[in-house]
Design a protein around this motif. Structure first.
Motif, PDB file in Angstrom:
ATOM      1  N   THR A  26       0.860  -1.191   0.000  1.00 19.21           N
ATOM      2  CA  THR A  26       0.000   0.000   0.000  1.00 19.21           C
ATOM      3  C   THR A  26       0.891   1.234   0.000  1.00 19.21           C
ATOM      4  OG1 THR A  26      -1.710  -1.156   1.252  1.00 19.21           O
ATOM      5  CG2 THR A  26      -1.826   1.239   1.203  1.00 19.21           C
ATOM      6  N   PHE A  27       0.773   2.037  -1.035  1.00 19.97           N
ATOM      7  CA  PHE A  27       1.600   3.245  -1.147  1.00 19.97           C
ATOM      8  C   PHE A  27       0.893   4.401  -0.457  1.00 19.97           C
ATOM      9  CE2 PHE A  27       2.922   7.032  -3.688  1.00 19.97           C
ATOM     10  CZ  PHE A  27       4.238   7.068  -3.237  1.00 19.97           C
ATOM     11  N   HIS A  28       1.619   5.100   0.395  1.00 12.79           N
ATOM     12  CA  HIS A  28       1.014   6.189   1.168  1.00 12.79           C
ATOM     13  C   HIS A  28       1.851   7.452   1.062  1.00 12.79           C
ATOM     14  CE1 HIS A  28      -1.046   8.318   4.380  1.00 12.79           C
ATOM     15  NE2 HIS A  28       0.112   8.558   4.925  1.00 12.79           N
ATOM     16  N   VAL A  29       1.185   8.570   0.803  1.00 10.22           N
ATOM     17  CA  VAL A  29       1.827   9.876   0.800  1.00 10.22           C
ATOM     18  C   VAL A  29       1.140  10.742   1.853  1.00 10.22           C
ATOM     19  CG1 VAL A  29       2.233  11.997  -0.514  1.00 10.22           C
ATOM     20  CG2 VAL A  29       2.464   9.770  -1.639  1.00 10.22           C
ATOM     21  N   ASN A  30       1.902  11.399   2.681  1.00 12.24           N
ATOM     22  CA  ASN A  30       1.358  12.363   3.631  1.00 12.24           C
ATOM     23  C   ASN A  30       1.078  13.647   2.847  1.00 12.24           C
ATOM     24  OD1 ASN A  30       0.920  14.373   5.541  1.00 12.24           O
ATOM     25  ND2 ASN A  30       2.439  13.566   6.979  1.00 12.24           N
ATOM     26  N   TYR A  31      -0.135  13.773   2.316  1.00  9.02           N
ATOM     27  CA  TYR A  31      -0.439  14.896   1.433  1.00  9.02           C
ATOM     28  C   TYR A  31      -0.435  16.232   2.151  1.00  9.02           C
ATOM     29  CZ  TYR A  31      -1.531  11.746  -2.404  1.00  9.02           C
ATOM     30  OH  TYR A  31      -1.443  10.822  -3.414  1.00  9.02           O
ATOM     31  N   GLY A  32      -0.704  16.236   3.440  1.00 11.78           N
ATOM     32  CA  GLY A  32      -0.638  17.478   4.192  1.00 11.78           C
ATOM     33  C   GLY A  32       0.769  18.042   4.173  1.00 11.78           C
ATOM     34  N   MET A  33       1.741  17.187   4.516  1.00 11.27           N
ATOM     35  CA  MET A  33       3.143  17.599   4.489  1.00 11.27           C
ATOM     36  C   MET A  33       3.592  17.893   3.067  1.00 11.27           C
ATOM     37  SD  MET A  33       6.393  16.399   3.566  1.00 11.27           S
ATOM     38  CE  MET A  33       6.406  14.603   3.681  1.00 11.27           C
TER      39      MET A  33
ATOM     40  N   VAL B 178       5.768  25.808  -1.027  1.00 11.16           N
ATOM     41  CA  VAL B 178       6.992  26.606  -0.909  1.00 11.16           C
ATOM     42  C   VAL B 178       7.797  26.529  -2.198  1.00 11.16           C
ATOM     43  CG1 VAL B 178       9.193  26.828   0.301  1.00 11.16           C
ATOM     44  CG2 VAL B 178       7.101  26.381   1.602  1.00 11.16           C
ATOM     45  N   LEU B 179       7.957  25.311  -2.711  1.00 10.22           N
ATOM     46  CA  LEU B 179       8.744  25.111  -3.929  1.00 10.22           C
ATOM     47  C   LEU B 179       8.093  25.795  -5.125  1.00 10.22           C
ATOM     48  CD1 LEU B 179       9.602  21.315  -3.493  1.00 10.22           C
ATOM     49  CD2 LEU B 179      11.025  23.287  -2.893  1.00 10.22           C
ATOM     50  N   ALA B 180       6.778  25.672  -5.233  1.00  2.88           N
ATOM     51  CA  ALA B 180       6.061  26.266  -6.363  1.00  2.88           C
ATOM     52  C   ALA B 180       6.135  27.790  -6.329  1.00  2.88           C
ATOM     53  CB  ALA B 180       4.608  25.804  -6.354  1.00  2.88           C
ATOM     54  N   GLU B 181       6.075  28.362  -5.142  1.00  2.00           N
ATOM     55  CA  GLU B 181       6.162  29.814  -5.028  1.00  2.00           C
ATOM     56  C   GLU B 181       7.577  30.314  -5.343  1.00  2.00           C
ATOM     57  OE1 GLU B 181       3.612  32.238  -4.413  1.00  2.00           O
ATOM     58  OE2 GLU B 181       2.662  30.417  -5.185  1.00  2.00           O
ATOM     59  N   GLU B 182       8.580  29.553  -4.939  1.00  2.00           N
ATOM     60  CA  GLU B 182       9.957  29.901  -5.304  1.00  2.00           C
ATOM     61  C   GLU B 182      10.090  29.940  -6.824  1.00  2.00           C
ATOM     62  OE1 GLU B 182      12.981  30.390  -3.736  1.00  2.00           O
ATOM     63  OE2 GLU B 182      12.553  29.997  -1.616  1.00  2.00           O
ATOM     64  N   ALA B 183       9.500  28.954  -7.494  1.00  2.00           N
ATOM     65  CA  ALA B 183       9.555  28.906  -8.953  1.00  2.00           C
ATOM     66  C   ALA B 183       8.768  30.065  -9.567  1.00  2.00           C
ATOM     67  CB  ALA B 183       9.002  27.565  -9.448  1.00  2.00           C
TER      68      ALA B 183
ATOM     69  N   THR C 268      -2.290  21.827  -1.775  1.00  2.00           N
ATOM     70  CA  THR C 268      -1.284  22.817  -2.131  1.00  2.00           C
ATOM     71  C   THR C 268      -1.923  24.182  -2.312  1.00  2.00           C
ATOM     72  OG1 THR C 268       0.045  21.124  -3.253  1.00  2.00           O
ATOM     73  CG2 THR C 268       0.519  23.420  -3.798  1.00  2.00           C
ATOM     74  N   GLU C 269      -1.443  25.163  -1.577  1.00  2.99           N
ATOM     75  CA  GLU C 269      -2.018  26.504  -1.649  1.00  2.99           C
ATOM     76  C   GLU C 269      -1.554  27.268  -2.889  1.00  2.99           C
ATOM     77  OE1 GLU C 269      -1.318  28.624   1.936  1.00  2.99           O
ATOM     78  OE2 GLU C 269      -2.472  27.245   3.201  1.00  2.99           O
ATOM     79  N   SER C 270      -0.353  27.018  -3.343  1.00  2.00           N
ATOM     80  CA  SER C 270       0.179  27.741  -4.499  1.00  2.00           C
ATOM     81  C   SER C 270      -0.602  27.404  -5.764  1.00  2.00           C
ATOM     82  CB  SER C 270       1.654  27.395  -4.712  1.00  2.00           C
ATOM     83  OG  SER C 270       2.139  27.992  -5.906  1.00  2.00           O
ATOM     84  N   ASP C 271      -0.777  28.408  -6.615  1.00  2.00           N
ATOM     85  CA  ASP C 271      -1.438  28.185  -7.903  1.00  2.00           C
ATOM     86  C   ASP C 271      -0.416  27.895  -9.003  1.00  2.00           C
ATOM     87  OD1 ASP C 271      -0.242  30.647  -8.226  1.00  2.00           O
ATOM     88  OD2 ASP C 271      -2.060  31.695  -8.874  1.00  2.00           O
TER      89      ASP C 271
END
Length: 270
Positions: free
Chosen positions: A117-124, A131-136, A166-169
């Protein structure tokens, strides 16, 4: 739809600066730069690439980092690892901005320890990606998460979940055809998942072998449903590029590569 070619097509045949010269010589004007070493994120390498492109009338439309160098550590719980990785990430973004590349193809964390079962902590994940998207965004670059069978985006559904957290657009996505096949899902499922945030496509093909699994190959030499894909892209109004990204072993001569490139360009022409 416009077509371009990645320096990845020349990996270990030519260094990137020579690959750019070769593509320009072959008549390619829209390119993706797949960085292959840390030194390529900095001057004087980026200055050399800019000089070549300006002289040839070529354009770097997208960049792709050597992701295993630092991208997984951008999501590390260890502060020092994360900050060091962020410094390299910013170098890639600065290089992209200097080269006027509008897209950064991003792999993110690897799924090294396979589990049923693959799990991603989507909140984190969403917090870090914002942050990364806004830097870009500050540099005029779209962050385009790519589907990769050995990374977080291995199956459809990831894009929509990540977007919700994700808050960034400035979060977009890159579709890779062979990676979809290697993940065991249909390309159409990824297209539905990415929706109107699809910004970039890596064009290639694949064959299925019962012993060897998925074997990458040149477009139209494999089992990809090209007509179905084109119809779906036309229906969605996709305006991004079809970037040819094949392995150097997929073709014998540059003439073969260019013949295939022209076929792709003609097939996806508006």
């Amino acid at each position: 739809m416009e077509t371009g070619m990645s320096t990845a097509c020349f990996f270990c045949r030519l260094y990137n600066e020579d690959a750019i010269r070769k593509m320009a010589e072959l008549g390619i004007k829209d390119m993706e730069l797949f960085f292959s070493a840390l030194m390529e994120y900095k001057k004087p390498f980026t200055d050399e690439v800019r000089r070549i492109c300006d002289g040839e009338g070529a354009h770097i439309r997208s960049v792709h980092a050597l992701c295993t160098q630092f991208e997984p550590q951008l999501f590390s719980m260890h502060d020092r690892q994360r900050e060091e990785a962020l410094g390299i990430y910013r170098q890639v973004l600065d290089a992209a901005a200097e080269l006027s590349a509008g897209i950064y193809v991003f792999h993110g964390p690897m799924n090294v320890k396979r589990a049923k079962t693959f799990h991603v902590n989507y909140g984190m994940a969403g917090e870090r990606v914002s942050v990364l998207a806004e830097e870009a965004k500050q540099r005029g670059v779209k962050l385009a998460f790519e589907n990769v069978h050995w990374c977080w985006y291995q199956q459809p559904g990831f894009a929509q979940q990540l977007l919700r957290h994700t808050e960034s657009d400035n979060l977009y996505f890159t579709l890779d055809i062979k990676q979809a096949a290697q993940s065991g899902y249909e390309v159409a499922d990824y297209l539905d998942d990415m929706g109107d945030r699809l910004a970039h496509i890596h064009v290639c093909d694949y064959k299925k072998d019962p012993q060897k699994g998925i074997i990458p190959c040149l477009p139209f030499d494999g089992e990809m449903d090209w007509a179905g894909m084109r119809k779906k892209l036309q229906g969605s109004g996709y305006k991004g590029r079809m970037m040819l990204e094949v392995y150097p072993g997929d073709y014998k001569t540059y003439g073969d590569l260019m013949k295939n490139y022209r076929e792709v360009a003609a097939f996806f022409a508006d």
